[in-house]
Design an enzyme around this catalytic site. Structure first.
Site, PDB file in Angstrom:
ATOM      1  N   GLU A  15      19.104  -5.362 -12.712  1.00  0.00           N
ATOM      2  CA  GLU A  15      19.343  -6.240 -11.554  1.00  0.00           C
ATOM      3  C   GLU A  15      20.522  -5.723 -10.725  1.00  0.00           C
ATOM      4  OE1 GLU A  15      18.290  -7.629  -9.006  1.00  0.00           O
ATOM      5  OE2 GLU A  15      17.349  -9.295 -10.067  1.00  0.00           O
ATOM      6  N   ASP A  17      13.278 -10.030  -8.475  1.00  0.00           N
ATOM      7  CA  ASP A  17      13.210 -10.982  -7.366  1.00  0.00           C
ATOM      8  C   ASP A  17      11.928 -10.794  -6.560  1.00  0.00           C
ATOM      9  OD1 ASP A  17      13.700  -8.567  -6.196  1.00  0.00           O
ATOM     10  OD2 ASP A  17      15.580  -9.147  -5.226  1.00  0.00           O
TER      11      ASP A  17
END
Ligand SMILES: *[C@@H]1O[C@H](CO)[C@@H](O)[C@H](O)[C@H]1NC(C)=O
Ligand SMILES: *[C@@H]1O[C@H](CO)[C@@H](O)[C@H](O)[C@H]1NC(C)=O
Length: 500
Positions: A224, A299
């Site tokens: 991430e 995401d």
């Protein structure tokens, strides 16, 4: 430079017939998710591997192994999808934990292209292979394609230990974010550094994206807000460019430590490209959430491409020896390439025309007016210019020589390519994206006539004439030209000698 070579574990008699997840279990790090469209990953598994969705009637069927522990029964897919098109709608979890992968929902970075914001499903015929001679299909993930499970069971959370491996096509990648398989946020949102731990494969560029040596592609970890090849977020020169046709890619992590490993799925052993400390700035300890992604970022960043054949997530940090035994099992599975085409043969160097087969439009041929590819009424008495505009020279596929590209007879050096879903005639600029956009794989015409021409890079999409313009269309997709009415006729063309 010299990479650490790891000795292969000598397989014990009891593991000789074991699947990857039997091997992980015997190493004390059992699979908690096991996904493959090509084979069973447990010796005893005979349940469903994946589900296909048929375009003509939205019916579904499950594909199982030929026998317990065996290769997928590809004939089930071939028979069910004959005369239509199919998408891969579910990739089942073989671990018994119901960690199935289904169409990914919209996320923080991107809404998918469908009207409900979901990503595309993969075309079911984009990644044919053989395993020891038996046909099977992988998951060819085009940009905007993604699978996800945001309600997982048993996958690593927080700083918990896990292992991941996947078999990818090492020649199918791009720079987009992010072709991932592994652990991600349960919200489809970027909830911060360390909230993911997934295998990434590609040439990811831009801020926060690491690199190894050479020009890529690399196996990296998507943790991430960063693609990592080691401790240093920018570069780990010990992580090599790696691009075998079948690639075993490994990422594993435990408190304070993680590793990247990889190798050729068909020969040799695994090498370790990193094994060391966690990166700083929120990645130690980790904050894993345990959701499972394939083909997208945490995401739902969805601009990457890649091909997945099999992969697992384990509970616990697998030993190198366990992974080496899994690599031996993958080698023994015998992955090999097979033909991407079917139907009436096309011959490289010949000149062809493409006649429409939709009733009442059968006097129309694929032609071009400037850059736009369209259909026009053409006959032997047409003007010479129109005859040339509707004639195409068959070339070996610019991205892949086992498929085809089509050069304009009246504009040599210009090829049919798709751009924004529409077919265009453009000059070959020799870029990777042009070559991919200009490569097409003909298959047996789905209405029983001629050929249906599949896009290599978007294999859920086929040449389709619609209001005299030609697109790459997917049955029941979000665009007007994806309309299911007369879809099968609109995507079937008779290939004949050219007019010019
Ligand atoms: C299949 O389902 C989609 C989505 O609900 C719908 O748009 C489409 O018309 C259906 N196709 C057929 C052939 O029923
Ligand atoms: C073909 O054209 C005829 C005459 O215009 C029309 O009656 C018929 O419905 C058309 N058929 C199709 C399949 O569109």
């Amino acid at each position: 430079m010299v990479y650490k070579t790891v000795l292969a574990l000598t397989a014990t008699a009891s593991l000789a017939a074991a699947g990857p997840c039997d091997i992980y279990a015997s190493g004390g790090t059992p699979c908690v998710a096991a996904h493959s469209t090509t084979r069973a990953l447990y010796n005893g598994y005979s349940g469903s591997l994946y589900q296909v969705l048929r375009g003509s009637d939205n019916a579904t069927t499950d594909i199982r192994p030929l026998s317990a522990g065996g290769v997928a029964n590809a004939a089930t897919q071939d028979n069910f999808c004959a005369g239509s098109t199919c998408l891969i709608s579910i990739i089942y979890d073989q671990s018994g934990r119901n960690n199935h992968l289904t169409q990914a929902p919209p996320g923080g970075a991107a809404r998918g292209p469908n009207s409900n914001g979901f990503d595309y499903l993969a075309g079911a015929f984009g990644a044919p292979v053989t395993l020891n001679g038996q046909k099977a299909y992988g998951v060819f993930s085009s940009p905007f394609t993604g699978y996800r499970n945001n309600n997982p069971s048993g996958t690593a959370k927080g700083d918990g230990a896990e292992g991941l491996y996947a078999v990818f096509d090492g020649t199918h990648y791009n720079t987009g974010c992010c072709f991932d398989y592994g652990n991600a946020e349960t919200s489809s949102l970027d909830t911060g550094n360390g909230h993911m731990e997934a295998i990434y494969f590609g040439t990811g560029d831009g801020s926060g994206r690491g690199t190894g040596s050479g020009s890529g592609p690399w196996i990296m970890a998507d943790l991430e807000n960063g693609l990592f090849t080691g401790f240093d977020p920018i570069n780990n020169p010990a992580n090599p460019t790696i691009s075998p046709r079948f690639l075993t890619a490994i990422v594993k992590g435990q408190p304070g430590n993680w590793a990247i490993r990889g190798g050729d799925s068909t020969s040799g052993s695994l090498s370790t490209f990193y094994n060391g400390a966690r990166p700083n700035n929120g990645y130690n300890p980790m904050s894993k959430e345990g959701a499972i992604i394939l083909g997208i970022g945490g995401d739902n960043s969805d601009s990457a491409q890649g091909t997945f054949y099999e992969g697992v997530m384990t509970s616990g940090f697998p030993s190198d020896a366990t992974e080496n035994a899994v690599q031996q099992n993958i080698k023994a599975a015998g992955y090999a390439t097979t033909s991407l085409t079917s139907g009436p043969a096309l011959n490289v160097g010949s000149r062809v025309s493409f006649r429409v087969t939709t009733p009442n439009f059968t006097n129309r041929y694929i032609a071009h007016t400037g850059a736009q590819v369209n259909t026009q009424v053409v006959s032997s008495s047409s003007a010479a210019a129109l005859k040339q505009q509707s004639s195409w020279t068959v070339r070996a596929g610019l991205a892949l020589s086992s498929c085809f590209s089509f050069e304009s007879v009246d504009s040599p050096g210009q090829f049919i390519r798709h751009a924004n879903y529409q077919l265009m005639v453009n000059t070959n600029d020799n870029s990777k994206i042009f070559h991919e956009d200009a490569t097409f794989c003909p298959q047996t015409g789905v209405n029983g006539q001629g050929n249906t021409i599949r896009s290599w890079s978007y294999p859920a999409r086929y040449w389709r004439h619609y209001n005299s313009i030609v697109y790459i269309a997917g049955n029941s997709g979000p665009h007007e030209f994806d309309n299911p009415a007369v879809f099968n006729d609109d995507i079937s063309f008779v290939v004949s000698p050219s007019f010019a």
